[in-house]
Design a protein around this motif. Structure first.
Motif: not given
Length: 391
Positions: A190-194, A231-254
């Protein structure tokens, strides 16, 4: 989540406005004029087109240190603020940015300034969080002294009220449901975006709002950090790193980061070492965040990964968070001269602790981040998603 008009929502709105009024008074100002959508929400409990309004000054609020709050709403949307107890009056906003005012910008700015000055009722000191030069000149030409309103709002927002903390906890819980959905969906091919779309879906479905960044990368795109998902495809055994940086429930950031192995396979020795270095940085620096500790002392004592693993791309030791990333920002010792400032950890702050192990020129990196509440006994973790390379 409490609905607008409920007792819990009214208590939340009231507690935030009380803190903001106190900060306005402490700054020696008569009122604050707020354009930043985050500050408008904090003061009034209202929200409308926050992403659009962050680019276009189309709605604003005048908050006296003592007096009625007036919300200037995007024209045609005045009804959206019905029933909000913090708002005594709603008026149509006078917009004077080029898109809507064209060659009449100065004319509209003068009309705007006359209205603001009249509402000040003789007051002369106004804290403003965002203002184009035309507006500043119009106010100052009428005897108004303009102060830094963003600093005023930041000082109010730094300590979370009990009503806020209840919403923060719900926002974190909802975000972590999205993190779990991402982990369940992750597969090689799957891609990073997916993969990233799973967090977007979960956030909106839970009543959240938007993501401020697109920080999810895999394999070689994890290093250097701060590349956005693609659109990079995630490969087997690769590290996948993320940072949520979202504005969530009630407008509060997580703001939580995790790094996983894409297919749950056993990590390599290099991957495990990176993860262990980042985890050590996270744990040791979280322990420094105790009431009374100074920002500069934390900067001096903060742990960074050893040479060959440490990256200068992430300056933060920890930063505040509420309706978005906010004051304070505590940087590590490499960045103090350029960007550091002092202050003190206080009970009631909510902070995000950052960790990054990213060998300069290396093939992969590990990003970790936790959200904590500062209590009298020290930092209390708010995020509970498993902190593991292979959850």
């Amino acid at each position: 989540m409490s609905t607008p008009g409920s007792a819990a929502s009214a208590a939340l709105d009231r507690s935030r406005l009380e803190r903001l009024r106190a900060a306005i008074g402490d700054a020696g100002c008569d009122a604050a004029l707020l354009y930043d959508p985050i500050n408008v929400r904090y003061a009034t409990g209202t929200s409308n087109m926050q992403v659009y309004a962050s680019r276009n000054p189309c709605r604003y609020a005048l908050v006296p240190a003592d007096g009625d709050v007036v919300l200037f709403e995007f024209k045609g949307c005045e009804h959206l603020s019905d029933g909000h107890p913090n708002v005594a009056e709603v008026r149509p906003a006078v917009s004077w940015y080029d898109f809507v005012s064209g060659h009449r910008t100065h004319e509209m700015a003068r009309i705007w300034a006359v209205e603001i000055v009249a509402l000040l009722g003789g007051g002369t000191d106004l804290a403003v969080d965002r203002l184009d030069p035309i507006g500043t000149a119009e106010l100052e030409g009428r005897g108004i002294r303009v102060h830094d309103g963003q600093a005023v709002a930041n000082r109010a927002r730094r300590i979370k009220t009990d009503a806020e903390l209840a919403v923060v906890r719900r926002a974190v819980e909802a975000c972590e449901s999205g993190i779990a959905a991402m982990h369940a969906a992750m597969r090689p091919g799957m891609t990073e975006q997916e993969l990233w779309a799973n967090l977007h879906h979960a956030n909106i479905a839970s009543g959240g709002e938007w993501l401020e960044t697109r920080l999810l990368t895999s394999g070689r795109r994890t290093n250097p950090w701060y590349q956005e998902c693609s659109s990079k495809v995630i490969g087997a055994g690769e590290l996948v790193a993320f940072d949520t940086d979202l504005i969530g429930v009630g407008g509060y950031s997580v703001d939580v980061s995790r790094t996983w192995i894409s297919d749950g396979a056993a990590p390599t020795d290099d991957q495990r070492r990176l993860w262990e270095e980042a985890a050590e940085q996270l744990v040791r620096n979280t322990e420094l965040l105790r009431p009374g500790a100074s920002f500069l002392e934390i900067s001096r004592r903060a742990h960074v990964p050893p040479e060959g693993v440490h990256s200068v791309t992430n300056a933060a030791v920890a930063h505040g968070i509420g309706l978005c990333n906010e004051y304070p920002l505590i940087v590590n010792r490499d960045h103090v001269e350029a960007a550091g400032y002092d202050g003190e950890i206080e009970v009631g702050m909510v902070l995000c602790v950052e960790a990054l192990a990213a060998p300069p020129g290396g093939s992969e990196a590990v990003k970790l981040e936790e959200q904590v509440l500062i209590t009298a006994d020290g930092p209390e973790p708010l995020s509970t998603s498993p902190l593991a390379l292979v959850p």
